[in-house]
Design a protein around this motif. Sequence first.
Motif, short mmCIF file in Angstrom:
data_model
loop_
_atom_site.label_atom_id
_atom_site.label_comp_id
_atom_site.label_asym_id
_atom_site.label_seq_id
_atom_site.Cartn_x
_atom_site.Cartn_y
_atom_site.Cartn_z
N THR A 33 0.86 -1.18 0.00
CA THR A 33 0.00 0.00 0.00
C THR A 33 0.91 1.24 0.00
O THR A 33 2.11 1.10 -0.07
N GLY A 34 0.31 2.41 0.10
CA GLY A 34 1.11 3.63 0.09
C GLY A 34 1.22 4.20 -1.31
O GLY A 34 0.62 3.68 -2.25
N SER A 35 1.97 5.29 -1.42
CA SER A 35 2.08 5.98 -2.71
C SER A 35 2.82 5.10 -3.72
O SER A 35 3.49 4.13 -3.33
N ILE A 36 2.69 5.45 -4.98
CA ILE A 36 3.41 4.69 -6.01
C ILE A 36 4.92 4.77 -5.75
O ILE A 36 5.65 3.80 -5.91
N ASP A 37 5.39 5.95 -5.29
CA ASP A 37 6.82 6.08 -4.96
C ASP A 37 7.22 5.06 -3.90
O ASP A 37 8.24 4.40 -4.03
N ASP A 38 6.38 4.94 -2.84
CA ASP A 38 6.68 3.96 -1.78
C ASP A 38 6.70 2.54 -2.35
O ASP A 38 7.56 1.72 -2.03
N GLN A 39 5.71 2.28 -3.22
CA GLN A 39 5.62 0.93 -3.79
C GLN A 39 6.84 0.63 -4.64
O GLN A 39 7.43 -0.45 -4.54
N LEU A 40 7.24 1.61 -5.45
CA LEU A 40 8.39 1.37 -6.33
C LEU A 40 9.68 1.22 -5.54
O LEU A 40 10.57 0.46 -5.93
N SER A 41 9.76 1.90 -4.40
CA SER A 41 11.01 1.81 -3.62
C SER A 41 11.16 0.43 -2.99
O SER A 41 12.24 0.07 -2.52
N SER A 42 10.07 -0.35 -2.98
CA SER A 42 10.19 -1.71 -2.42
C SER A 42 10.79 -2.69 -3.43
O SER A 42 11.11 -3.83 -3.08
N LEU A 43 10.92 -2.28 -4.69
CA LEU A 43 11.52 -3.19 -5.69
C LEU A 43 13.00 -3.36 -5.37
O LEU A 43 13.69 -2.40 -5.06
N SER A 44 13.48 -4.61 -5.47
CA SER A 44 14.90 -4.83 -5.18
C SER A 44 15.59 -5.45 -6.40
O SER A 44 14.97 -6.20 -7.16
N ILE A 55 14.10 -2.73 -12.07
CA ILE A 55 14.89 -3.71 -11.31
C ILE A 55 16.26 -3.91 -11.98
O ILE A 55 17.29 -3.95 -11.32
N LEU A 56 16.27 -3.97 -13.31
CA LEU A 56 17.52 -4.28 -14.03
C LEU A 56 18.42 -3.07 -14.22
O LEU A 56 19.65 -3.21 -14.27
N THR A 57 17.83 -1.87 -14.34
CA THR A 57 18.65 -0.71 -14.71
C THR A 57 18.60 0.42 -13.68
O THR A 57 19.40 1.35 -13.76
N GLY A 58 17.65 0.37 -12.78
CA GLY A 58 17.50 1.47 -11.82
C GLY A 58 16.60 2.60 -12.33
O GLY A 58 16.19 3.45 -11.58
N TRP A 59 16.31 2.61 -13.62
CA TRP A 59 15.45 3.66 -14.22
C TRP A 59 14.07 3.08 -14.47
O TRP A 59 13.98 1.90 -14.83
N PRO A 60 13.03 3.81 -14.32
CA PRO A 60 12.90 5.22 -13.92
C PRO A 60 13.08 5.40 -12.42
O PRO A 60 12.65 4.55 -11.64
N THR A 61 13.69 6.52 -12.05
CA THR A 61 13.93 6.75 -10.63
C THR A 61 12.72 7.33 -9.92
O THR A 61 12.55 7.14 -8.73
N ASP A 62 11.86 8.06 -10.65
CA ASP A 62 10.69 8.58 -9.93
C ASP A 62 9.38 8.12 -10.56
O ASP A 62 9.35 7.67 -11.70
N SER A 63 8.32 8.24 -9.77
CA SER A 63 7.04 7.64 -10.17
C SER A 63 6.42 8.35 -11.37
O SER A 63 5.67 7.74 -12.13
N THR A 64 6.73 9.63 -11.55
CA THR A 64 6.15 10.34 -12.71
C THR A 64 6.67 9.73 -14.01
O THR A 64 5.88 9.40 -14.91
#
Length: 361
Positions: free
Chosen positions: A2-13, A142-151
């Motif tokens: 849950t949480g913002s898309i930014d929070d969700q994306l930051s959980s990707l490893s 996951i593979l490249t680090g991009w995109p860095t932000d949710s926009t």
Amino acid sequence: MTGSIDDQLSSLSSSQQSVTWRSPSNIAIVKYWGKHGVQLPRNPSVSFTLDAAHTDTTVSFVEKVSKDDEISIDFYFEGAPNEAFANKIAKFLEGLHSEFSFLRDYEFKIESSNSFPHSSGIASSASAMSALALCLCSIEKILTGWPTDSTDFLNKASHIARLGSGSAARSVYPDVAIWGAHEAIDDSTDLQAIPFDNQLHEAFKGYHDDILIVSADEKSVSSRAGHALMEGNPYAPVRYEQANRNMIATLEALKTGDILKFGKILEEEAMTLHALMMCSDPSYILMKAGTLAVIEKVRAFREETYLPLYFTLDAGPNVHLLYPDEVADQIWPFIERELVPHCVGGKVIRDRIGAGPRLLD
Ligand code: 2P0
């Protein structure tokens, strides 16, 4: 998650080898009908993102032992291998090589399932293609680090979803999404949808969309063929002008909470869409007797009660009934008593305006 898309994306490893997104369907208020070039719309459209009607898609990826030029996918729909869908998706991925350079370096397993029955007559391309696009963008991250932000992430996901199915471009955003260039709408573009952000009036929060399944039969004319028939339709230029006008009026109504103006445009758009089908060459009709019966009852109910119950239609016979949450208690008994008998097996999907896609654990 849950949480913002930014929070969700930051959980990707960077160590994960699979990703799952739940992405919703959407219902167009101003309709996209007519396209050109590579999935470019002839007119702008705006939709409510839904909630209950969604697709869950997991994409697992393993690096190929020996590199080749093939796209390698296994596709499972509702738990079973599905070759027809696999071929369609392989073809779609072939066209995405310039978007995702990793596509030929991995073997992919794609597992997809819908919250609504496959044979319910509900189009699944918007939820399915947006879920797949979100998975692909997550793998890139996951593979490249991009995109860095949710926009950037959602921009690209919407763009990729559009290439799979036009209306899917709108499903990546919460509440309300706008797709297609309009001179009076900042940042609007044919290439991908944009969010309405926090401009939606309180009156539309929790808005209902009860989807009446009047027929679950396969449509006689696909949306792809329907879009193509707009090219020779003598009313097309007038229609595109009308859609441009309706965009501005709809966005105004959504901002100011003008439910009556919203409802009027909603129904005008549904009737125009189906009128365009009837005056195509060759002509075709996707409404059924039950569709008309429901429409007439909704109009009579409104005249009698002054309650803001309005209908819209997708490219099919099923009726979407939209109304505010605060009058749901007065409206649902009427729907249940008078309209549900027109549905196959009494089937209704009770949906609402939704919060957009979610990354699942
Ligand atoms: C819409 N529809 O705006 C309109 C209104 C149906 C009626 O977009 O060929 O499946 O994949 O781009 O998006 C249905 O067409 O067509 C549609 P493709 P799509 O939602």
